[in-house]
Design an enzyme around this catalytic site. Sequence first.
Site, mmCIF file in Angstrom:
data_model
loop_
_atom_site.group_PDB
_atom_site.id
_atom_site.type_symbol
_atom_site.label_atom_id
_atom_site.label_comp_id
_atom_site.label_asym_id
_atom_site.label_seq_id
_atom_site.Cartn_x
_atom_site.Cartn_y
_atom_site.Cartn_z
ATOM 1 N N ARG A 121 0.854 -1.323 0.024
ATOM 2 C CA ARG A 121 -0.019 -0.400 -0.348
ATOM 3 C C ARG A 121 1.170 1.599 -0.091
ATOM 4 N NH1 ARG A 121 -3.108 -3.420 3.457
ATOM 5 N NH2 ARG A 121 -4.286 -4.260 1.728
ATOM 6 N N LYS A 143 4.587 11.893 -11.159
ATOM 7 C CA LYS A 143 3.885 10.465 -12.083
ATOM 8 C C LYS A 143 5.081 9.585 -12.413
ATOM 9 C CE LYS A 143 1.555 13.801 -15.232
ATOM 10 N NZ LYS A 143 1.495 14.077 -16.313
ATOM 11 N N GLU A 185 13.205 18.518 -24.051
ATOM 12 C CA GLU A 185 12.444 18.786 -23.063
ATOM 13 C C GLU A 185 13.010 19.915 -22.557
ATOM 14 O OE1 GLU A 185 10.199 17.534 -22.388
ATOM 15 O OE2 GLU A 185 9.803 15.388 -23.542
ATOM 16 N N LYS A 224 10.396 23.016 -13.914
ATOM 17 C CA LYS A 224 9.774 21.926 -13.884
ATOM 18 C C LYS A 224 8.724 21.826 -12.925
ATOM 19 C CE LYS A 224 7.591 17.643 -14.005
ATOM 20 N NZ LYS A 224 7.476 16.482 -15.538
ATOM 21 N N GLU A 234 -2.561 17.889 -12.646
ATOM 22 C CA GLU A 234 -2.112 18.435 -14.022
ATOM 23 C C GLU A 234 -3.892 18.736 -13.841
ATOM 24 O OE1 GLU A 234 -0.272 15.859 -16.269
ATOM 25 O OE2 GLU A 234 -1.872 16.829 -18.098
ATOM 26 N N ARG A 238 0.164 22.897 -15.336
ATOM 27 C CA ARG A 238 0.416 21.834 -15.726
ATOM 28 C C ARG A 238 0.577 21.389 -17.042
ATOM 29 N NH1 ARG A 238 2.433 17.137 -11.717
ATOM 30 N NH2 ARG A 238 3.602 16.269 -12.895
ATOM 31 N N ASN A 242 2.806 20.197 -21.546
ATOM 32 C CA ASN A 242 2.559 19.773 -22.697
ATOM 33 C C ASN A 242 3.156 19.845 -24.053
ATOM 34 O OD1 ASN A 242 1.628 17.272 -21.467
ATOM 35 N ND2 ASN A 242 -0.573 18.154 -20.963
ATOM 36 N N HIS A 245 3.676 18.455 -27.185
ATOM 37 C CA HIS A 245 3.263 17.160 -26.590
ATOM 38 C C HIS A 245 2.365 15.711 -27.900
ATOM 39 C CE1 HIS A 245 6.662 16.740 -24.314
ATOM 40 N NE2 HIS A 245 6.554 15.490 -23.899
ATOM 41 N N HIS A 249 2.925 13.026 -29.782
ATOM 42 C CA HIS A 249 2.451 11.994 -29.189
ATOM 43 C C HIS A 249 2.662 11.219 -30.824
ATOM 44 C CE1 HIS A 249 2.275 12.824 -24.382
ATOM 45 N NE2 HIS A 249 3.126 12.020 -24.836
ATOM 46 N N HIS A 261 11.405 9.880 -28.515
ATOM 47 C CA HIS A 261 10.364 10.509 -27.731
ATOM 48 C C HIS A 261 10.576 12.361 -27.796
ATOM 49 C CE1 HIS A 261 6.712 12.407 -24.985
ATOM 50 N NE2 HIS A 261 7.920 13.090 -24.245
HETATM 51 N N1 LIG Z 1 7.026 10.518 -14.569
HETATM 52 C C1 LIG Z 1 7.535 11.356 -15.545
HETATM 53 O O1 LIG Z 1 6.941 12.425 -15.541
HETATM 54 C C2 LIG Z 1 7.738 11.932 -16.978
HETATM 55 C C3 LIG Z 1 8.164 12.556 -17.767
HETATM 56 C C4 LIG Z 1 8.442 12.635 -19.053
HETATM 57 C C5 LIG Z 1 9.064 11.420 -19.693
HETATM 58 N N2 LIG Z 1 8.317 10.315 -18.599
HETATM 59 C C6 LIG Z 1 8.413 9.039 -18.857
HETATM 60 O O2 LIG Z 1 10.058 8.937 -19.109
HETATM 61 C C7 LIG Z 1 11.172 7.867 -20.043
HETATM 62 C C8 LIG Z 1 11.840 8.165 -20.849
HETATM 63 O O3 LIG Z 1 12.591 8.554 -19.745
HETATM 64 P P1 LIG Z 1 14.311 7.968 -20.708
HETATM 65 O O4 LIG Z 1 14.695 8.561 -22.694
HETATM 66 O O5 LIG Z 1 15.078 8.692 -19.798
HETATM 67 O O6 LIG Z 1 14.176 6.958 -21.001
HETATM 68 P P2 LIG Z 1 15.310 5.019 -20.557
HETATM 69 O O7 LIG Z 1 14.633 6.019 -18.949
HETATM 70 O O8 LIG Z 1 14.852 4.099 -21.413
HETATM 71 O O9 LIG Z 1 16.665 5.838 -20.853
HETATM 72 C C9 LIG Z 1 16.950 5.649 -21.996
HETATM 73 C C10 LIG Z 1 18.589 4.874 -22.625
HETATM 74 O O10 LIG Z 1 19.455 5.401 -21.822
HETATM 75 C C11 LIG Z 1 20.559 4.120 -20.730
HETATM 76 N N3 LIG Z 1 20.665 5.218 -19.632
HETATM 77 C C12 LIG Z 1 20.034 6.063 -18.193
HETATM 78 N N4 LIG Z 1 20.853 6.779 -17.802
HETATM 79 C C13 LIG Z 1 22.246 6.808 -18.505
HETATM 80 C C14 LIG Z 1 23.609 6.098 -17.757
HETATM 81 N N5 LIG Z 1 23.859 7.428 -17.466
HETATM 82 N N6 LIG Z 1 23.836 5.927 -18.772
HETATM 83 C C15 LIG Z 1 24.570 5.699 -20.042
HETATM 84 N N7 LIG Z 1 22.811 4.484 -20.028
HETATM 85 C C16 LIG Z 1 21.915 4.771 -19.264
HETATM 86 C C17 LIG Z 1 19.024 3.721 -20.668
HETATM 87 O O11 LIG Z 1 20.096 2.242 -19.466
HETATM 88 C C18 LIG Z 1 17.918 3.327 -21.910
HETATM 89 O O12 LIG Z 1 18.304 2.280 -22.464
HETATM 90 C C19 LIG Z 1 9.697 7.675 -20.184
HETATM 91 O O13 LIG Z 1 8.895 6.520 -20.415
HETATM 92 C C20 LIG Z 1 8.365 8.386 -20.182
HETATM 93 O O14 LIG Z 1 7.314 8.107 -20.330
HETATM 94 C C21 LIG Z 1 8.066 10.240 -17.088
#
Ligand SMILES: NC(=O)c1ccc[n+]([C@@H]2O[C@H](COP(=O)([O-])OP(=O)(O)OC[C@H]3O[C@@H](n4cnc5c(N)ncnc54)[C@H](O)[C@@H]3O)[C@@H](O)[C@H]2O)c1
Length: 362
Positions: A121, A143, A185, A224, A234, A238, A242, A245, A249, A261
């Site tokens: 929980r 999120k 971003e 952010k 949101e 917030r 977007n 986006h 998207h 992305h």
């Molecule tokens: N929660 C939120 O508010 C929010 C906001 C934006 C995006 N997201 C989510 O984030 C995700 C995308 O994040 P991302 O682009 O970081 O993707 P990711 O976590 O897949 O990282 C990208 C790649 O880089 C690698 N990596 C990360 N740090 C590293 C480092 N220091 N050295 C070597 N490799 C490294 C990871 O293993 C992966 O292969 C999506 O799923 C998206 O939905 C969430």
Amino acid sequence: LKKIADIVTSKGGSYPVLSGVDAETALKGLWRSDWKQGVVIADSNTGPLFSRTLSDSIKGMAGRVLELSFPAGEENKNRRTKEVLEDSMLKAGVDRTACIIAVGGGVTLDLAGFVAATYMRGIDHVNVATSLLAQVDASIGGKTGVDTPYGKNLIGTFHQPRAVFIDTGALKTLPLKELRNGMAELVKHAVIADPVLFTALERMPFPDDKTIPPEILNRSVLIKALVVQEDERENGKRRILNFGHTAGHAIEMAMDYKEPHGYCVSAGMVVEAMIAEKICGFPGESTKRLIRLLARFGLPVAPRIGFDALSQYLASDKKNRGGEIHCALPKSLGVMEEAGGRWSLPVDPSLFKETFDRLGGG
Ligand SMILES: NC(=O)c1ccc[n+]([C@@H]2O[C@H](COP(=O)([O-])OP(=O)(O)OC[C@H]3O[C@@H](n4cnc5c(N)ncnc54)[C@H](O)[C@@H]3O)[C@@H](O)[C@H]2O)c1
């Protein structure tokens, strides 16, 4: 690490966002005496790079520390991986006194945060952001969630971290493509809230050495932080996050997630800036500056797909309401259209089509 923000949550608490090198020392400094166990969750790339140092740093303080990892990649941000992680924790006897240390990019933080949100929980978690995208975006705001075969991030919840560490040293090992992904971003933050940041980015060369000046990185993180603090769930402001986006998207979905992305958001920002020119007076000269900046960072400035291929995805986005397509649009660099507190405007599909056609997508 330097504290760059304390984010106040709707429940009246707050959590610090710290940025710099040496996340392990900062983690040790913030470790709470009621956290009797630590669970470090990383993916198969970030685990070998960072998990051991982080778990070593808290070993004397947490009774025991479990290190878990899952295969890297968005395709593994799903319910099945969550279940595997949870079962490993249950098997190891992890209880409610545990704190999860999520270390990685947005995939790891979203997934591990969601595990924390529902494990017995809800238990505490901290985020150690190692990708640029996670640093300026995914690590902050609470999120959490996973993807489904029906769409991304459709199952999840809000669960605020206890602390966020922006590990700037981690960027050294981040692939360039991932750095570009995060740059999109960062540029978005400048457009929605900070013309000074925009100018600073225009002066900044693309960081081939993976070093982003701290004043630039921290300003983006702060934007952010301020936005999510103002509107945690949101319901209003917030939505400015977007920008780019709605189109982004749709491009991402139409390209079957083959394009990263941030690259889709980059093209999406150009599309939406041109739409903003038409419906809220965004200056054409600012769109030109945006295009130049994105191009200099090696990001796409036009969709590689035509309107017909993506129109079905525009309306299906979860940001849209009642079948209308909504966009968060800038009035000028750093100022978003408030739209009576809704911070997003309905956009006629024909305007999207006209814009895509002008950009020659497809
Ligand atoms: N929660 C939120 O508010 C929010 C906001 C934006 C995006 N997201 C989510 O984030 C995700 C995308 O994040 P991302 O682009 O970081 O993707 P990711 O976590 O897949 O990282 C990208 C790649 O880089 C690698 N990596 C990360 N740090 C590293 C480092 N220091 N050295 C070597 N490799 C490294 C990871 O293993 C992966 O292969 C999506 O799923 C998206 O939905 C969430």
